[in-house]
Motif scaffolding. Sequence first.
Motif, mmCIF file in Angstrom:
data_model
loop_
_atom_site.group_PDB
_atom_site.id
_atom_site.type_symbol
_atom_site.label_atom_id
_atom_site.label_comp_id
_atom_site.label_asym_id
_atom_site.label_seq_id
_atom_site.Cartn_x
_atom_site.Cartn_y
_atom_site.Cartn_z
ATOM 1 N N LEU A 180 -28.038 50.752 -34.973
ATOM 2 C CA LEU A 180 -26.624 50.387 -34.842
ATOM 3 C C LEU A 180 -25.784 51.413 -35.583
ATOM 4 C CD1 LEU A 180 -26.891 46.574 -35.667
ATOM 5 C CD2 LEU A 180 -26.018 47.476 -33.515
ATOM 6 N N TRP A 181 -24.599 51.726 -35.025
ATOM 7 C CA TRP A 181 -23.671 52.641 -35.690
ATOM 8 C C TRP A 181 -22.260 52.299 -35.234
ATOM 9 C CZ3 TRP A 181 -27.293 54.163 -32.020
ATOM 10 C CH2 TRP A 181 -26.785 54.518 -30.766
ATOM 11 N N GLU A 182 -21.279 52.790 -35.985
ATOM 12 C CA GLU A 182 -19.890 52.585 -35.563
ATOM 13 C C GLU A 182 -19.625 53.434 -34.324
ATOM 14 O OE1 GLU A 182 -16.815 51.804 -38.702
ATOM 15 O OE2 GLU A 182 -18.359 52.726 -39.980
ATOM 16 N N SER A 183 -18.882 52.884 -33.387
ATOM 17 C CA SER A 183 -18.791 53.456 -32.040
ATOM 18 C C SER A 183 -18.135 54.824 -31.986
ATOM 19 C CB SER A 183 -18.039 52.483 -31.124
ATOM 20 O OG SER A 183 -18.730 51.256 -31.046
ATOM 21 N N TRP A 184 -17.420 55.224 -33.033
ATOM 22 C CA TRP A 184 -16.790 56.553 -33.041
ATOM 23 C C TRP A 184 -17.773 57.664 -33.388
ATOM 24 C CZ3 TRP A 184 -17.960 57.942 -37.869
ATOM 25 C CH2 TRP A 184 -17.903 56.985 -38.893
ATOM 26 N N LEU A 185 -19.001 57.321 -33.746
ATOM 27 C CA LEU A 185 -19.979 58.328 -34.152
ATOM 28 C C LEU A 185 -20.573 59.014 -32.921
ATOM 29 C CD1 LEU A 185 -21.496 59.693 -36.451
ATOM 30 C CD2 LEU A 185 -23.198 57.849 -36.328
ATOM 31 N N ARG A 186 -20.339 60.311 -32.808
ATOM 32 C CA ARG A 186 -20.814 61.075 -31.646
ATOM 33 C C ARG A 186 -22.326 61.278 -31.733
ATOM 34 N NH1 ARG A 186 -18.287 63.898 -27.773
ATOM 35 N NH2 ARG A 186 -16.271 63.479 -28.751
ATOM 36 N N HIS A 187 -22.988 61.206 -30.573
ATOM 37 C CA HIS A 187 -24.438 61.321 -30.534
ATOM 38 C C HIS A 187 -24.880 61.851 -29.181
ATOM 39 C CE1 HIS A 187 -23.171 57.374 -29.118
ATOM 40 N NE2 HIS A 187 -24.240 57.364 -28.345
ATOM 41 N N GLU A 188 -26.129 62.299 -29.108
ATOM 42 C CA GLU A 188 -26.684 62.823 -27.867
ATOM 43 C C GLU A 188 -28.191 62.600 -27.846
ATOM 44 O OE1 GLU A 188 -26.679 67.124 -27.504
ATOM 45 O OE2 GLU A 188 -26.565 67.319 -29.692
ATOM 46 N N VAL A 189 -28.775 62.767 -26.651
ATOM 47 C CA VAL A 189 -30.225 62.697 -26.482
ATOM 48 C C VAL A 189 -30.675 64.023 -25.879
ATOM 49 C CG1 VAL A 189 -32.160 61.508 -25.395
ATOM 50 C CG2 VAL A 189 -30.160 60.203 -26.160
ATOM 51 N N PRO A 190 -31.347 64.865 -26.670
ATOM 52 C CA PRO A 190 -31.808 66.150 -26.130
ATOM 53 C C PRO A 190 -32.862 65.965 -25.038
ATOM 54 C CG PRO A 190 -31.868 66.116 -28.541
ATOM 55 C CD PRO A 190 -31.653 64.714 -28.083
ATOM 56 N N LEU A 191 -33.277 67.072 -24.469
ATOM 57 C CA LEU A 191 -34.226 67.087 -23.368
ATOM 58 C C LEU A 191 -35.484 66.288 -23.699
ATOM 59 C CD1 LEU A 191 -34.447 68.591 -20.572
ATOM 60 C CD2 LEU A 191 -35.887 70.243 -21.764
ATOM 61 N N ASN A 192 -35.843 65.384 -22.783
ATOM 62 C CA ASN A 192 -37.079 64.619 -22.935
ATOM 63 C C ASN A 192 -38.249 65.488 -22.485
ATOM 64 O OD1 ASN A 192 -39.059 62.680 -23.152
ATOM 65 N ND2 ASN A 192 -38.530 61.663 -21.233
ATOM 66 N N ARG A 193 -39.066 65.905 -23.429
ATOM 67 C CA ARG A 193 -40.201 66.780 -23.131
ATOM 68 C C ARG A 193 -41.507 65.999 -22.971
ATOM 69 N NH1 ARG A 193 -38.354 71.895 -23.822
ATOM 70 N NH2 ARG A 193 -36.514 72.179 -25.139
ATOM 71 N N ALA A 194 -41.423 64.688 -23.003
ATOM 72 C CA ALA A 194 -42.626 63.864 -22.886
ATOM 73 C C ALA A 194 -43.030 63.707 -21.421
ATOM 74 C CB ALA A 194 -42.381 62.494 -23.503
ATOM 75 N N ALA A 195 -44.319 63.549 -21.198
ATOM 76 C CA ALA A 195 -44.832 63.314 -19.845
ATOM 77 C C ALA A 195 -44.790 61.815 -19.574
ATOM 78 C CB ALA A 195 -46.251 63.848 -19.718
ATOM 79 N N GLY A 196 -43.622 61.309 -19.282
ATOM 80 C CA GLY A 196 -43.451 59.883 -19.034
ATOM 81 C C GLY A 196 -42.032 59.453 -19.312
ATOM 82 N N GLU A 197 -41.729 58.208 -18.946
ATOM 83 C CA GLU A 197 -40.373 57.700 -19.112
ATOM 84 C C GLU A 197 -40.105 57.243 -20.543
ATOM 85 O OE1 GLU A 197 -41.491 57.057 -14.809
ATOM 86 O OE2 GLU A 197 -42.413 56.507 -16.745
ATOM 87 N N ARG A 198 -38.906 57.524 -20.977
ATOM 88 C CA ARG A 198 -38.378 57.053 -22.257
ATOM 89 C C ARG A 198 -37.429 55.916 -21.921
ATOM 90 N NH1 ARG A 198 -33.660 57.821 -25.155
ATOM 91 N NH2 ARG A 198 -33.747 58.495 -27.344
ATOM 92 N N ILE A 199 -37.789 54.688 -22.273
ATOM 93 C CA ILE A 199 -37.004 53.513 -21.885
ATOM 94 C C ILE A 199 -36.287 52.946 -23.103
ATOM 95 C CG2 ILE A 199 -37.068 51.222 -20.845
ATOM 96 C CD1 ILE A 199 -39.620 52.040 -19.403
#
Length: 208
Positions: A180-199
């Motif tokens: 959980l974080w305050e909604s103004w906090l900027r974030h990202e998800v870098p490239l998924n390098r795993a062989a499979g889904e990240r759910i």
Amino acid sequence: MQKTQPQIEALFPTLVYRAGLDRADSLNHALEQAAFELAEHDEAGRRWCARHGYPGYTSYGSLADLPDRSPPFARLKRLIQQHAARFARELHWDLRGGKPLCDTMWVNVLPEGGSHSSHLHTNAVLSGTYYVKSPPGAGPIVFEDPRHALMMAAPPRKASAPRASRTYVAQDPIPGTLLLWESWLRHEVPLNRAAGERISVSFNLVIG
């Protein structure tokens, strides 16, 4: 006059709440099945993903009632609100009789090669993610120092800087973990390098 030693005071902290949920295995199994079922049958969601260049599947642009559709999402919503209430106390919010309510929730199935660019969540007070499945090597979530745009001529941080002083801080997507974080906090998800889904399941909270 008595000489005093120089002091450094930490002000304006940015807090991120992390908790591992009890009995997460059964919840994760149910959420994983529900996520794949949604990805298969949510035609509007697949069209939204194709139109917006979203890799994999998300229900963000199509379904706004996941807790009403599926008991696992309803259970997760209750847990989110319990933890959000604890986080609000740590933030010293004056809620004036209100409480954090989870008003939006969406599932994300990110395949190998998928990513999610830097963003923040508007029209909410708290945001978060719950990790359902994460193969080894799956991309973390990366938080950005909210003062970054105001630093102007500030030198870069050393690679050895402690975690609290870095410009970008990564958190691995461990299944069963709620963030959980305050909604103004900027974030990202870098490239998924795993062989499979990240759910994962992402969500927003308002005060109600």
